[in-house]
Design a protein around this motif. Structure first.
Motif, mmCIF file in Angstrom:
data_model
loop_
_atom_site.group_PDB
_atom_site.id
_atom_site.type_symbol
_atom_site.label_atom_id
_atom_site.label_comp_id
_atom_site.label_asym_id
_atom_site.label_seq_id
_atom_site.Cartn_x
_atom_site.Cartn_y
_atom_site.Cartn_z
ATOM 1 N N CYS A 9 4.083 1.417 2.377
ATOM 2 C CA CYS A 9 3.803 0.585 3.317
ATOM 3 C C CYS A 9 3.902 -1.526 2.963
ATOM 4 O O CYS A 9 3.397 -0.769 1.787
ATOM 5 N N CYS A 66 0.951 5.179 1.792
ATOM 6 C CA CYS A 66 0.067 6.289 2.575
ATOM 7 C C CYS A 66 0.365 8.125 1.786
ATOM 8 O O CYS A 66 1.850 7.939 2.179
ATOM 9 N N HIS A 114 0.368 2.951 10.306
ATOM 10 C CA HIS A 114 -0.760 3.678 10.079
ATOM 11 C C HIS A 114 -1.915 3.148 10.107
ATOM 12 O O HIS A 114 -2.703 3.204 8.867
ATOM 13 N N VAL A 127 1.671 -1.295 7.908
ATOM 14 C CA VAL A 127 0.107 -0.682 8.316
ATOM 15 C C VAL A 127 -1.042 -0.565 9.286
ATOM 16 O O VAL A 127 -1.211 0.106 10.177
ATOM 17 N N LEU A 130 -5.002 4.826 2.460
ATOM 18 C CA LEU A 130 -4.125 4.079 2.047
ATOM 19 C C LEU A 130 -4.424 3.330 0.669
ATOM 20 O O LEU A 130 -5.825 2.839 0.821
ATOM 21 N N THR A 171 0.465 -1.265 0.007
ATOM 22 C CA THR A 171 0.428 0.081 -0.024
ATOM 23 C C THR A 171 0.974 1.175 -0.192
ATOM 24 O O THR A 171 2.310 1.236 0.301
#
Length: 559
Positions: free
Chosen positions: A88, A81, A97, A93, A103, A79
Motif C-alpha cells: 500500500c 497489509c 486500509h 492506507v 500494517l 506499507t
C-alpha cells in the motif's frame, strides 16, 4: 517498459536522451554513467543498490513489469497489509486500509527476503514440482514404451492365431481331399469292372452275329436249326444279364458332392472376430513427494458415511396415474414425470402438478423406460415385442427401433451402450454404434424386472434377490431379500450407491446397503403401496418416484 530500461530516467526528465547503464530498483529507473555517479554520491540514494542494465534485462518480462509505485496513486509503496496481502502507498492506507490492524512498513517486510524461509520454501517447492513432473513424465514415457511393446507382442499373437487356423484348415482340407480321391477311386473300380463284363458280352454277341452270317450261307437246314437253338440260349443269357444289370445297384448313377459341415456354414458369423483388445487401466506406480507430508499433519474432521439407517423419506406429492399396467416410470430434468403403460402401448408425460401434458405412442408395447439427459432421448423396451425404441424427446419423434431377438424389459444407458433384461437371454448389452448384441449373464431373468447401474456396477433381479456385477458381467455380490420382499420388480440406485427395490407382491420398498450386506424396509402397504412395479431415483435433486401398477404414484424427498 523497454524504453524505460534503456534510457536514463533522470536525463529523460531533463529532455536529454542518454542510454542507461545501471538500474536502481528503489528509484525504479535506469541511470547513465554520469547520473550513476551522482546517484552513488547523493545522501538520499547512496544506500541504493544498482544492477547493470544488461543483467537486469535478463529478468522475466512479467517481473520487469512489476512496478514499485502504486498504479492508482502513483506514489511509492510504504506499507504492507497482511489482511489483504498487498502493498500500500500512503493514500491507499488512508482510503482503503484505515480499519486494517496488521500494517507493517514494507521495508521491514522485504528485509532479507531473498534469504528468508519463505523464499527458500518456494525454491524447494519449485524443485519438488519439477521433480514430480519429471517423475510423472517418465512414468508416461514408460507407459508409451510398454504400450508399444504390448502392441508388438499382440501382433505376433494375432499372427500365431492366424497360422494355427491356417494349419488346422490345411489339415482339414488334406483329410477331405483324401476322402474325395478314395471315394472316386472306389466307384471307378466298380464301374470299370462292370464295363469290362459288358464289353465281354459285346464280344460274345459280335461273335454270334458273325457265326449267324456264316451259318446262313454255308450250313444245311438241319445244322442251321440246331445252331439257332444254341444261339437262342446265348441270347437269352445275354438278355438276363442285361436285366440283372438294370436291377442291381451297379447301374445307379453315382454323383460325388460336398456336404459342408454346419459349423462352416455359420463360420462367417461364428468367427466374426479373433478376439478383443482390452485396455486394462491400473493405478500408476508414480508417487509424488511432498514436503508437507513430512511435517505435522493437520487433523481433518471425519465425515460419516451414510447408512440405510440415515435415510428419511418425506412425501411431497401423490400422483394419479393413467392406465392399468404402469410398467416403468422416470423423471425429466424439468420435473415432469413419465409413465409407460404396457396394456395401452402408450407413454404419458405428466406435469409437476399431476395433470397430463402429452402422450407418446411407439407402435409396440411400452414396458420399461430410461431417459438419457445428455442427448434428450427416451429409451423404451417392448416386453414380448422384442424391440427397443429410441424417442427424440425434443421433437417427440421415434428416432429408431432395434430388434434384439428376445423378450426385453428393464434397460439402462452407460457409455454409449444399452444394458437390458433379455429374459431367457439373460443380461445383455447392445452397442448403439452398430446395434450389435452381447450376452453378459446367461441366467434367465424374470419378466417385467428393471435393472440399474451406478459407477461401474450393474444391478439386476433374480429369484427375489439383487445381484451386483461389473459392466462385463463379472459377479460381485448377491443380496437375498426373501422373505422380506416378494415379487421384486423395480430397482434404482441413489448417489451413495444404496439400492432401492420394489416388491410387487409384498407391497413394499426395501433399501440395500452399497455392499449388499444390509437392508431396511422403507415403505409398505400402509404408505399406499399396492403392487409397486417401478421406481426411479433422481440423483440431482435427491427425489424418488415410486409407481403402483395402477391408480397412484408417490413422489418423495430423500434426506
Amino acid at each position: 517498459m523497454s524504453s524505460k530500461l534503456t534510457v536514463c530516467g533522470v536525463c529523460e526528465y531533463r529532455n536529454i536522451t542518454k542510454p542507461s547503464v545501471v538500474w536502481c530498483s528503489e528509484c525504479d529507473e535506469g541511470l547513465c554513467e554520469e547520473c550513476k555517479e551522482h546517484h552513488a554520491a547523493s545522501k538520499g540514494t547512496r544506500e541504493h543498490s544498482t544492477v547493470p542494465i544488461s543483467e537486469y534485462q535478463k529478468l522475466p518480462s512479467n517481473i520487469l513489469e512489476i512496478t514499485q509505485t502504486c498504479r492508482k496513486h502513483n506514489e511509492k509503496y510504504q506499507t504492507f497489509c497482511k489482511k489483504h496481502d498487498c502493498p500500500c502507498c500512503r493514500r491507499c492506507v488512508i482510503e482503503t486500509h484505515d480499519d486494517c490492524r496488521e500494517l507493517n512498513a514494507i521495508d521491514d517486510v522485504i528485509q532479507n527476503v531473498k534469504s528468508s524461509n519463505a523464499f527458500l520454501e518456494i525454491e524447494q517447492v519449485l524443485a519438488e514440482l519439477f521433480e514430480n513432473l519429471q517423475r510423472i513424465s517418465n512414468d508416461r514415457q514408460d507407459n508409451l514404451k510398454s504400450l508399444k511393446e504390448n502392441k508388438t507382442k499382440i501382433e505376433l499373437e494375432i499372427k500365431e492365431i492366424r497360422m494355427l487356423i491356417n494349419d488346422h484348415l490345411d489339415k482339414l482340407q488334406e483329410i477331405l481331399m483324401k476322402e474325395l480321391y478314395a471315394a472316386e477311386e472306389k466307384e471307378n473300380k466298380k464301374i470299370s469292372c462292370l464295363i469290362s463284363s459288358i464289353q465281354e458280352k459285346e464280344r460274345e454277341i459280335t461273335e454270334c452275329q458273325a457265326n449267324l452270317g456264316k451259318i446262313k450261307q454255308h450250313a444245311s437246314d438241319l445244322q442251321t436249326f440246331l445252331a439257332m437253338k444254341h444261339i437262342q440260349q446265348d441270347v437269352t443269357k445275354s438278355e438276363q444279364f442285361l436285366e440283372s444289370l438294370l436291377k442291381e445297384d451297379n447301374m445307379n448313377q453315382v454323383v460325388i458332392s460336398l456336404e459342408k459341415d454346419k459349423c462352416f456354414e455359420n463360420l462367417p458369423t461364428a468367427l466374426n472376430k479373433m478376439g478383443s483388445i482390452i485396455l486394462d487401466t491400473r493405478s500408476t506406480n508414480a508417487t509424488l513427494t511432498k514436503r508437507k507430508n513430512k511435517q505435522a499433519q493437520i487433523m481433518l474432521p471425519i465425515i460419516p458415511v451414510p447408512t440405510n439407517d440415515d435415510l428419511k423419506l418425506t412425501l411431497r406429492q401423490t400422483v394419479k396415474t393413467i392406465g392399468t399396467n404402469i410398467a416403468g416410470c422416470s423423471l425429466l430434468p424439468d420435473g415432469k414425470m413419465i409413465f409407460s403403460c404396457y396394456f395401452t402401448n402408450k407413454i404419458y408425460i405428466v406435469k409437476t402438478d399431476g395433470s397430463l401434458d402429452y402422450t407418446l405412442q411407439t407402435g409396440s408395447k411400452t414396458c420399461c423406460i430410461h431417459y438419457i439427459e445428455e442427448s434428450r432421448k427416451l429409451i423404451v423396451t417392448s416386453g414380448m415385442d422384442m424391440s427397443i425404441t429410441i424417442i427424440d424427446m425434443k421433437n417427440r419423434t421415434t428416432e429408431k427401433s432395434i430388434k434384439v431377438g428376445s423378450w426385453i424389459y428393464g434397460i439402462v444407458h452407460k457409455d454409449g451402450k444399452l444394458f437390458y433384461n433379455g429374459y431367457s437371454k439373460g443380461l445383455c448389452v447392445v452397442c448403439l454404434d452398430d446395434d450389435s448384441v452381447t450376452h453378459l449373464v446367461t441366467d434367465t431373468l424374470p419378466s417385467y424386472c428393471s435393472i440399474a447401474t451406478w459407477s461401474d456396477q450393474l444391478y439386476y433381479i433374480i429369484d427375489d434377490s439383487v445381484v451386483c456385477c461389473d459392466l462385463r458381467g463379472a459377479f460381485k455380490w448377491k443380496s437375498e431379500l426373501k422373505p422380506f420382499l416378494r415379487g421384486a420388480r423395480g430397482i434404482t440406485v441413489d448417489n451413495q450407491g444404496r439400492i432401492y427395490v420394489s416388491g410387487f407382491h409384498s407391497d413394499n420398498v426395501v433399501v440395500i446397503s452399497p455392499d449388499g450386506n444390509k437392508h431396511r424396509l422403507l415403505l409398505s402397504k400402509k404408505d399406499g403401496l399396492q403392487g409397486p412395479k417401478s421406481l426411479f431415483f433422481d440423483c440431482k435433486n435427491n427425489n424418488i418416484l415410486i409407481s403402483n401398477q395402477t391408480k397412484q404414484a408417490f413422489f418423495y424427498d430423500v434426506s
